[in-house]
Design a protein around this motif. Structure first.
Motif, short mmCIF file in Angstrom:
data_model
loop_
_atom_site.label_atom_id
_atom_site.label_comp_id
_atom_site.label_asym_id
_atom_site.label_seq_id
_atom_site.Cartn_x
_atom_site.Cartn_y
_atom_site.Cartn_z
N UNK A 1 -11.82 9.59 -2.81
CA UNK A 1 -11.85 8.21 -2.33
C UNK A 1 -10.47 7.92 -1.73
N UNK A 2 -10.46 7.41 -0.51
CA UNK A 2 -9.15 7.17 0.14
C UNK A 2 -9.09 5.77 0.74
N UNK A 3 -7.92 5.17 0.61
CA UNK A 3 -7.71 3.84 1.22
C UNK A 3 -7.35 4.00 2.69
N UNK A 4 -7.68 2.95 3.45
CA UNK A 4 -7.43 2.93 4.89
C UNK A 4 -5.96 3.13 5.29
N UNK A 5 -5.03 3.00 4.36
CA UNK A 5 -3.60 3.16 4.69
C UNK A 5 -3.10 4.59 4.46
N UNK A 6 -4.00 5.50 4.06
CA UNK A 6 -3.53 6.87 3.84
C UNK A 6 -3.19 7.55 5.16
N UNK A 7 -2.40 8.60 5.08
CA UNK A 7 -2.05 9.34 6.30
C UNK A 7 -3.33 9.95 6.89
N UNK B 1 -11.65 -0.18 2.14
CA UNK B 1 -10.74 -1.18 1.57
C UNK B 1 -10.91 -1.21 0.05
N UNK B 2 -10.16 -2.08 -0.61
CA UNK B 2 -10.18 -2.09 -2.07
C UNK B 2 -11.56 -2.43 -2.61
N UNK B 3 -12.31 -3.27 -1.92
CA UNK B 3 -13.63 -3.66 -2.40
C UNK B 3 -14.61 -2.49 -2.29
N UNK B 4 -14.67 -1.87 -1.11
CA UNK B 4 -15.56 -0.73 -0.91
C UNK B 4 -15.23 0.39 -1.88
N UNK B 5 -13.95 0.62 -2.10
CA UNK B 5 -13.52 1.70 -2.99
C UNK B 5 -13.92 1.39 -4.44
N UNK B 6 -13.89 0.11 -4.81
CA UNK B 6 -14.29 -0.25 -6.18
C UNK B 6 -15.77 0.01 -6.39
N UNK C 1 -10.46 -10.43 -7.50
CA UNK C 1 -10.95 -10.54 -6.12
C UNK C 1 -10.19 -9.54 -5.26
N UNK C 2 -10.69 -9.30 -4.07
CA UNK C 2 -9.97 -8.48 -3.09
C UNK C 2 -9.78 -9.34 -1.85
N UNK C 3 -9.11 -8.79 -0.85
CA UNK C 3 -8.92 -9.57 0.37
C UNK C 3 -10.28 -9.79 1.06
N UNK C 4 -11.24 -8.88 0.78
CA UNK C 4 -12.55 -8.96 1.42
C UNK C 4 -13.46 -10.02 0.81
N UNK C 5 -13.18 -10.46 -0.42
CA UNK C 5 -14.10 -11.43 -1.04
C UNK C 5 -13.39 -12.61 -1.69
N UNK C 6 -12.07 -12.74 -1.50
CA UNK C 6 -11.29 -13.77 -2.22
C UNK C 6 -11.87 -15.17 -2.02
N UNK D 1 -8.34 -11.00 7.96
CA UNK D 1 -9.42 -10.35 7.18
C UNK D 1 -8.91 -9.11 6.46
N UNK D 2 -9.80 -8.56 5.62
CA UNK D 2 -9.51 -7.32 4.90
C UNK D 2 -9.48 -6.17 5.92
N UNK D 3 -8.97 -5.04 5.48
CA UNK D 3 -8.88 -3.90 6.40
C UNK D 3 -10.29 -3.47 6.86
#
Ligand code: 13P
Ligand code: SF4
Length: 326
Positions: free
Chosen positions: A40-46, A58-63, A145-150, A231-233
């Motif tokens: 599982x990787x976040x959008x900010x990874x290399x 994003x954090x929501x999808x990854x959760x 919450x995450x940025x996607x659902x705050x 918005x969220x990433x």
């Protein structure tokens, strides 16, 4: 003092094709199968890590992915609080993080002891915690919450409860503006997103007339106010796909642009600037490398371990978020 003319805009042109995977990337994919692991990787990874991820988001999808994972091992390419969240949601699984030093300035701005003391003095507050916080802070919260659902989460909190929003004052003030709901804000912030500058953004808008701006809600109000969408990433992808513009200015961590380049072909992305630099990387996110990913899979280490009572207390507010957010 540096001026806004000190650097050139960082422009990412559309990709014309992609290199085949390297030997190291292939080795990681073989190890992943051997270990029955999911990456599982976040959008900010290399970019090289983004390419070998089973799920990038994003954090929501990854959760959601962490909660539903079938594999024995979750290799989390992101920062510590994200891997902790995966462990809380899937406690029987082995959760590994390529570099244990991959922390988060925002999570650090709200130590659990300080929050506990604040709650003792103000016992009736309803605590909404942005997911960028430690497991111990989650365990003291009512809902995550995450940025996607705050916005959605805050509007579901019973009207008769006063909200304390931790730890990001910028996301908190943006949600207050969107929802009209007053909240007490914890004075935390992300060291990366507060660096985006409205002044240099204004210069970039002149240089790329007609290019819309997308900004993350962790940015400060003057930057958010200049954005066409805050918005969220994850939401940035659909915005960039749907806009008729062929050039978009992206005010978030630069890793996001690799995902945009691969999923929104044919468009040009301009990195959001700080006052002194054309782009903006999170030093914590960038600690993960392919070599560390390979070693983590080989050794099943560094491993996230949490006390059972922390998992027990932190899981309900995260699950409440997943339920409220569907
Ligand atoms: P997203 O959930 O929007 O990807 O944000 C995570 C983060 O850490 C932003 O700095
Ligand atoms: Fe934390 Fe900011 Fe890095 Fe996101 S970008 S992980 S909020 S320090």
């Amino acid at each position: 003092m540096a001026t806004t003319r000190d650097f050139k805009a960082q422009v990412f042109e559309p990709l014309s094709g992609r290199e085949p995977l390297s030997a190291l990337q292939e080795e990681i994919l073989a190890l992943k199968r051997e270990r029955n692991a999911v990456i599982l990787a976040h959008n900010y990874q290399v970019e090289p890590i983004q390419r070998i991820a089973d799920f990038l988001g994003d954090s929501l999808g990854l959760s959601y992915q962490a909660a539903e994972a079938k594999a024995d091992v979750i290799l989390f390419c992101g920062v510590h609080f994200m891997a902790e969240t995966a462990k809380i949601l899937s406690p029987q699984k082995t959760v590994i993080l390529p570099d244990m030093e991959a922390g988060c300035s925002l999570a650090d701005s709200c130590p659990a002891e300080k929050l506990r003391a604040y709650k003792e003095k103000n016992p009736n507050l309803y605590v909404v915690a942005y997911i960028n916080c430690s497991a111990a802070v989650k365990a003291l919260s009512d809902v995550i919450c995450t940025s996607g659902n705050a916005h959605k989460i805050v509007t579901k909190v019973p009207e008769d409860r006063e909200i304390l929003f931790v730890p990001d004052q910028n996301l908190g003030s943006w949600v207050m503006k969107q929802s009209g709901r007053q909240m007490r804000l914890w004075p935390g912030s992300c060291y990366v997103h507060v660096l985006f500058s409205a002044q240099t953004l204004a210069r970039l808008k002149k240089e790329f007339p007609g290019a819309p701006v997308v900004a993350h809600p962790e940015c400060t109000a003057p930057v958010r106010d200049m954005a066409d969408l805050v918005c969220s990433t994850e939401k940035m992808i659909s915005f960039c796909r749907e806009t008729s513009a062929d050039t978009i200015i992206v005010a978030t961590e630069t890793g996001m642009i690799h995902r945009l380049q691969s999923e929104v072909p044919g468009k040009r992305f301009v990195a959001g600037p700080t006052a002194t630099c054309a782009c903006n990387d999170c030093r914590f996110m960038k600690l993960n490398t392919l070599e560390k990913v390979r070693d983590a899979l080989k050794n099943l280490s560094p491993r996230i371990e949490l006390p059972a009572d922390t998992i027990e207390k932190a899981a309900p507010p995260i699950r409440r978020m997943l339920e409220w957010s569907r």
